[in-house]
Structure formats: C-alpha cells, structure tokens
Scaffold this motif. Structure first.
Motif, PDB file in Angstrom:
ATOM      1  N   ASP A  10       0.825  -1.206   0.000  1.00  0.00           N
ATOM      2  CA  ASP A  10       0.000   0.000   0.000  1.00  0.00           C
ATOM      3  C   ASP A  10       0.864   1.264   0.000  1.00  0.00           C
ATOM      4  O   ASP A  10       1.738   1.427   0.867  1.00  0.00           O
ATOM      5  CB  ASP A  10      -0.919   0.033   1.218  1.00  0.00           C
ATOM      6  CG  ASP A  10      -2.089  -0.930   1.072  1.00  0.00           C
ATOM      7  OD1 ASP A  10      -2.160  -1.617   0.039  1.00  0.00           O
ATOM      8  OD2 ASP A  10      -2.933  -0.984   1.982  1.00  0.00           O
ATOM      9  N   THR A  31      -4.573   1.491  -1.264  1.00  0.00           N
ATOM     10  CA  THR A  31      -4.165   1.809  -2.640  1.00  0.00           C
ATOM     11  C   THR A  31      -2.798   1.209  -2.946  1.00  0.00           C
ATOM     12  O   THR A  31      -1.845   1.401  -2.199  1.00  0.00           O
ATOM     13  CB  THR A  31      -4.110   3.331  -2.861  1.00  0.00           C
ATOM     14  OG1 THR A  31      -5.383   3.903  -2.554  1.00  0.00           O
ATOM     15  CG2 THR A  31      -3.766   3.650  -4.305  1.00  0.00           C
ATOM     16  N   ARG A  82      -7.368   0.575  -6.164  1.00  0.00           N
ATOM     17  CA  ARG A  82      -7.848   1.051  -4.859  1.00  0.00           C
ATOM     18  C   ARG A  82      -8.994   0.177  -4.377  1.00  0.00           C
ATOM     19  O   ARG A  82      -9.936  -0.093  -5.121  1.00  0.00           O
ATOM     20  CB  ARG A  82      -8.296   2.510  -4.950  1.00  0.00           C
ATOM     21  CG  ARG A  82      -8.766   3.078  -3.604  1.00  0.00           C
ATOM     22  CD  ARG A  82      -9.029   4.561  -3.677  1.00  0.00           C
ATOM     23  NE  ARG A  82      -9.547   5.069  -2.418  1.00  0.00           N
ATOM     24  CZ  ARG A  82      -8.816   5.372  -1.364  1.00  0.00           C
ATOM     25  NH1 ARG A  82      -7.501   5.223  -1.412  1.00  0.00           N
ATOM     26  NH2 ARG A  82      -9.366   5.831  -0.254  1.00  0.00           N
TER      27      ARG A  82
END
Length: 223
Positions: free
Chosen positions: A115, A120, A174
């Motif tokens: 991430d 994301t 995402r």
C-alpha cells in the motif's frame, strides 16, 4: 519416508489452493492508435496520423503470490490509423484511413507494490497479447475503391488476420469494499507482426510494412 513425502506434497497443494486467488473484472480502454509504416525507399508508404479508438473487455487476475498475478482475459479493441502511399504511374500520393477491430487475449504478469496510501497499490504490467481482426473499414467503408485502378476490395482483405503485441503498463488499484477494487492505468502496446496485405499486392510497394501501435487508458473495476 513415503508417507512423509506424500504428506508434504498434500500440504503444499493445499497451501497453494488456499493462497491462490482469482479476481475478475471489467474495463473500458479509450486509446490513441497508429500504424507504423515503412517501405524500402522510405517515402512509398508513410504514417500520417493517429486515430481515437475505444476498447474494453474482461480482466482475470490469478494471484500466485501476495503481490504477483498472472493477468489475462478477453478484449475487444480498436486499432488503425492514417497512412499515405505514392503511386509511380500517376505520380500522386493517396491516403487511406484504416479502422481495425481486434478480439485478443492478453498474457501478462502484474507486479503490485504494498500500500502506497490507504487501500491503494501501484502495479506494473508486462507481457503481450495474441488476437485477430474481426472487422475492418477503409475510409469509413467496408469496401475500398482504388483511385488508381478502380478495383474494389473488401476492407478486411487489406490486412492479415492474426496479430501479436508487446505490452508495458502501470497503474493503481484502490480497494472500495471487501472484494471490490477500482483500477486506473496506462499502457503501451507495440505490434510485432507486419499486417499489410494490400500495398505490396495491389499498390506495387515491395516489402511494404504496417505494424500496430497503441497508447491506452484503462478504467476498470474488479469484483
């Protein structure tokens, strides 16, 4: 010893089944496509301009590790562009705008980062695709009448059916829910095969060469 080996193999197979994960989604891909044209004399056949195309299809990501996936699917994509050719008999240059529609199967690997922001990840994609022409138009028509000879040919006969390309891309995914992901990416597709079937046979351009090129944006959602 045999029992221990069998137990080890069973454990590995079970672990592989548990860790393997398949994500399926859909995408829309507007793109800018062109034809890389070449001929031995340099100016007999030339690229003139790109065209806007629209594609999309099915995404299938098979994860074989936490951050590694084999990515395939089925895509319906538009390709083509405008080219010009020189006719020695009339000593004039003529243009053709080719619009091609391909059905293709991508064969790529996706590499994901951890991430980079909340829920994301960034991904990088490398591989290729195999496909074939299922539709074609020349100057917006399914048939083309030569301004030199007056001969009328079917647009799909201007190119060979198969094509293969290399693909390089990157983007972000995402997390939107427990299993839903949104993706946004950009990719470059470079055709490997000479698809010309018209200019050498009908325009007398020896060793004429046409290859596809495409820059695409990918908007998708995985479920």
């Amino acid at each position: 010893m045999k029992k221990a080996l069998l137990a080890l193999l069973f454990s590995a197979a079970t672990l592989g089944t548990v860790s393997a994960q398949v994500e399926i989604g859909l995408k829309v891909s507007p793109s800018l496509t062109s034809l890389r044209a070449a001929s031995p004399n340099g100016d007999e056949l030339k690229s003139e301009s790109a065209k806007f195309s629209l594609g999309g299809g099915l995404i299938i990501d098979y994860f074989f590790g936490q951050n590694y996936a084999f990515s395939t699917g089925l895509e319906l994509v538009g390709k083509g562009g405008k080219v010009s050719y020189y006719d020695a008999n009339s000593q004039r240059r003529y243009e053709q705008k080719l619009g091609l529609q391909y059905l293709q199967v991508p064969l790529t690997v996706k590499l994901f980062t951890n991430d980079v922001a909340e829920d994301t990840k960034v991904y990088f994609q490398l591989g290729g695709a195999l496909g074939g022409v299922i539709g074609a138009r020349v100057d917006g028509d399914k048939y083309y009448t030569s301004p030199v000879t007056g001969n009328r040919t079917k647009a799909t006969k201007h190119v060979i059916i198969p094509d293969a390309n290399l693909r390089l891309g990157a983007g972000i995914e995402r997390q939107l829910g427990q299993t839903t992901r949104f993706l946004l990416g950009i990719s470059y597709h470079r055709g490997l095969l000479n698809i010309d079937k018209y200019f050498e046979d009908n325009a007398g351009i020896k060793d004429a060469e046409l290859k596809n090129s495409e820059f695409a944006l990918d908007f998708g959602i995985k479920f």
